[in-house]
Each structure stands twice: as structure tokens, then as C-alpha cells.
Enzyme design. Structure first.
Site, PDB file in Angstrom:
ATOM      1  N   THR A  12      33.164-119.004  22.819  1.00  0.00           N
ATOM      2  CA  THR A  12      32.013-118.112  22.627  1.00  0.00           C
ATOM      3  C   THR A  12      30.878-118.330  23.327  1.00  0.00           C
ATOM      4  O   THR A  12      30.588-119.562  23.582  1.00  0.00           O
ATOM      5  CB  THR A  12      31.782-117.803  21.228  1.00  0.00           C
ATOM      6  OG1 THR A  12      30.987-118.909  20.556  1.00  0.00           O
ATOM      7  CG2 THR A  12      32.972-117.216  20.359  1.00  0.00           C
ATOM      8  N   GLY A  13      30.002-117.322  24.069  1.00  0.00           N
ATOM      9  CA  GLY A  13      28.844-117.668  24.930  1.00  0.00           C
ATOM     10  C   GLY A  13      29.100-118.506  26.028  1.00  0.00           C
ATOM     11  O   GLY A  13      28.432-119.254  26.256  1.00  0.00           O
ATOM     12  N   SER A  16      27.604-118.898  30.850  1.00  0.00           N
ATOM     13  CA  SER A  16      26.805-119.624  31.561  1.00  0.00           C
ATOM     14  C   SER A  16      26.609-120.775  30.564  1.00  0.00           C
ATOM     15  O   SER A  16      27.035-120.923  29.253  1.00  0.00           O
ATOM     16  CB  SER A  16      25.338-119.050  31.662  1.00  0.00           C
ATOM     17  OG  SER A  16      24.721-118.719  30.374  1.00  0.00           O
ATOM     18  N   GLY A  17      25.817-121.768  31.098  1.00  0.00           N
ATOM     19  CA  GLY A  17      25.482-123.023  30.384  1.00  0.00           C
ATOM     20  C   GLY A  17      26.634-123.747  29.948  1.00  0.00           C
ATOM     21  O   GLY A  17      27.862-123.983  30.426  1.00  0.00           O
ATOM     22  N   ILE A  18      26.391-124.316  28.568  1.00  0.00           N
ATOM     23  CA  ILE A  18      27.561-125.121  27.917  1.00  0.00           C
ATOM     24  C   ILE A  18      28.813-124.622  27.776  1.00  0.00           C
ATOM     25  O   ILE A  18      29.998-124.957  27.846  1.00  0.00           O
ATOM     26  CB  ILE A  18      26.992-125.656  26.747  1.00  0.00           C
ATOM     27  CG1 ILE A  18      25.732-126.539  26.849  1.00  0.00           C
ATOM     28  CG2 ILE A  18      27.960-126.389  25.859  1.00  0.00           C
ATOM     29  CD1 ILE A  18      25.025-126.935  25.667  1.00  0.00           C
ATOM     30  N   GLY A  19      28.829-123.259  27.229  1.00  0.00           N
ATOM     31  CA  GLY A  19      30.248-122.708  27.242  1.00  0.00           C
ATOM     32  C   GLY A  19      30.740-122.406  28.388  1.00  0.00           C
ATOM     33  O   GLY A  19      31.982-122.502  28.389  1.00  0.00           O
ATOM     34  N   SER A 136      22.798-128.811  17.188  1.00  0.00           N
ATOM     35  CA  SER A 136      21.873-129.433  18.130  1.00  0.00           C
ATOM     36  C   SER A 136      21.084-130.612  17.434  1.00  0.00           C
ATOM     37  O   SER A 136      20.857-130.465  16.099  1.00  0.00           O
ATOM     38  CB  SER A 136      20.801-128.216  18.146  1.00  0.00           C
ATOM     39  OG  SER A 136      19.486-128.510  18.776  1.00  0.00           O
ATOM     40  N   TYR A 149      15.040-121.997  14.690  1.00  0.00           N
ATOM     41  CA  TYR A 149      16.116-122.171  15.298  1.00  0.00           C
ATOM     42  C   TYR A 149      16.628-123.614  14.912  1.00  0.00           C
ATOM     43  O   TYR A 149      17.964-123.797  14.733  1.00  0.00           O
ATOM     44  CB  TYR A 149      15.725-122.633  16.793  1.00  0.00           C
ATOM     45  CG  TYR A 149      16.761-123.315  17.738  1.00  0.00           C
ATOM     46  CD1 TYR A 149      17.684-122.433  18.076  1.00  0.00           C
ATOM     47  CD2 TYR A 149      16.780-124.476  18.104  1.00  0.00           C
ATOM     48  CE1 TYR A 149      18.845-122.867  18.862  1.00  0.00           C
ATOM     49  CE2 TYR A 149      17.571-125.091  18.719  1.00  0.00           C
ATOM     50  CZ  TYR A 149      18.691-124.321  19.199  1.00  0.00           C
ATOM     51  OH  TYR A 149      19.736-124.867  19.900  1.00  0.00           O
TER      52      TYR A 149
END
Length: 247
Positions: A12-13, A16-19, A136, A149
Site C-alpha cells: 500500500t502507498g 512513491s517513496g518507500i512503497g 517509525s 504522528y
């Protein structure tokens, strides 16, 4: 053969980025990857770079969208071997500025979205499947303005332990990855484009290795947890933080 040859995965997600980095790595290791993202055009562009992938646009906070994702997985008929519950969102606000909208937005995606991403995957998870949750290092270090967060990510670390216990009887392993300072588009989303470079430099200055990490470096850890190489790892969290929370 790749580490995930013949496997079916969900990320999921993944626009872009880590996904995105993880989806690319999964595909390179032989998996067919179902990927999600909220923006149809961005998701389609991402799928073009991944390889063996199916894109299903949607928001993990919307249960109807998750049903659509898992309907697509079901239609393929191979069950699920890997779920990387990666989708998340972040905003920086100190305590005195937190609003109900901020709280609901962060917890809606990070906590509600992750919980139901995993719950709705359960009927299709094959024996020996691996579930990886994106937590995180912020979950435990008390950095200013990360309160809501960080709390959402701490909830995910707790979920990981409980779900690992609940699903171990099915031979399903649940673990987490906890990134530190990673150079992704999420930095600009948190602080705005005008402050992004300053923020990146500030965050990187706190890392013992002297730099931010990359999405690909997190993807390496996720791939380890997704594969048989981590067969004796259960309920754990791997920090990918350049020593940020270690030294």
C-alpha cells in the site's frame, strides 16, 4: 531464482517513496505485486516502473477501497504471500496546535488504514505468509511536533506484537520495519516545498551516518522480512535509521 519467486504481494502507498522502492524490489525478486495509491495518474506511472504489478487506486482509510483491492487479489486466484502495510501520512504540529481534524486524519490513515489493510487480507493469506507493518523510530524518541504522528506509529508497533501472536498458529509471521530519516517526498508533504531542503538537512544532521537513508535501503529490510531468510523472526521491528536511535 529471486527471494520472492512465484509469490503474490500487496504494497500500500506505493506511488512513491518507500512503497514504490519496495514494490520494485518485490517484483525484481519474482513476486507479482498489487500496489495502491490515492492518485490514479501517479499510481499508473509507478506501475510502469515496477514490472509485474497491478495497480488498484484507493485510500486505505476507506474500507470500500480496500475491498476493491482485495477483490482484485482474489480474482488472480493465488492467495497472498506478502502484505506490506506501508501507506501513511504525516503532519507536524505541537500539542497546542493539534486539532480534531489533524488527529482524525493521521490516525485515520496510519492506524485505521493499517489495521483494516491487514484484517481484510486475512482470508487470502497463505500458510507461511509474511505481514510487514511500516512503523517509525519516531514512535519512541519524543521529537517535538511529531506527537500525533509518533503516537500513531507506536500503535502500529503494538499491533505488530499482538497480530504476530494471534496469527502464528496459521504460520503467518508479522513484523515491522521502523525507518528513521529517509529522503522521500513525504518530507515536503510534512513541512512544505519551501522548507523541505532545510528540513532534510536538519534531520540528516541527527543521523550518526551523516545522511538520510533511501527508500531502497528500507526496501532491503522489508524484503528480508518478506522472504524465507527471516523465517525465525516474529513480532520484531527492524530499525533502518543509520544509528539514529541506537547511538
Amino acid at each position: 531464482m529471486g527471494l520472492l519467486e512465484g509469490r503474490t504481494a500487496v504494497v500500500t502507498g506505493a506511488s512513491s517513496g518507500i512503497g514504490l522502492a519496495t514494490a520494485r524490489r518485490f517484483a525484481a525478486e519474482g513476486a507479482h505485486v498489487f500496489v495502491t495509491g490515492r492518485n490514479q495518474a501517479e499510481l499508473e506511472a509507478a506501475v510502469e516502473t515496477i514490472g509485474d504489478a497491478t495497480g488498484v487506486a484507493g485510500d486505505v482509510a476507506d474500507l470500500d477501497h480496500l475491498d476493491r483491492l482485495y477483490d482484485a487479489v482474489r480474482e488472480r486466484g493465488a492467495g497472498l504471500d506478502v502484505v506490506f502495510a506501508n501507506a501513511g501520512t504525516a503532519e507536524l504540529l505541537p500539542l497546542e496546535q493539534v486539532t480534531t481534524e489533524h488527529l482524525d486524519r493521521i490516525f485515520g490513515v496510519n492506524v485505521r488504514g493499517t489495521l483494516f489493510t491487514v484484517q481484510k487480507a486475512l482470508p487470502q493469506l497463505n500458510a507461511g505468509a509474511s505481514v510487514i507493518v511500516n512503523s517509525s523510530v519516531r514512535a519512541r524518541d519524543g521529537v517535538e511536533a511529531f506527537g500525533v504522528y509518533a503516537a500513531s506509529k507506536a500503535a502500529l508497533r503494538s499491533f505488530t506484537r499482538t497480530w504476530a501472536n494471534e496469527l502464528k498458529g496459521r504460520g503467518i509471521r508479522v513484523n515491522a520495519v521502523s525507518p528513521g530519516t529517509i529522503d522521500t517526498p513525504a518530507v515536503a508533504e510534512m513541512v512544505g516545498e519551501d522548507r523541505a531542503e532545510e528540513a532534510r538537512a536538519g534531520f540528516a544532521a541527527q543521523v550518526p551516518l551523516g545522511r538520510a537513508g533511501t527508500g531502497e535501503e528500507v526496501a532491503d529490510a522489508v524484503t528480508f522480512l518478506a522472504s524465507a531468510q527471516s523465517s525465525f523472526v516474529l513480532g520484531a521491528s527492524i530499525d533502518v535509521d543509520g544509528g539514529e536511535n541506537q547511538l
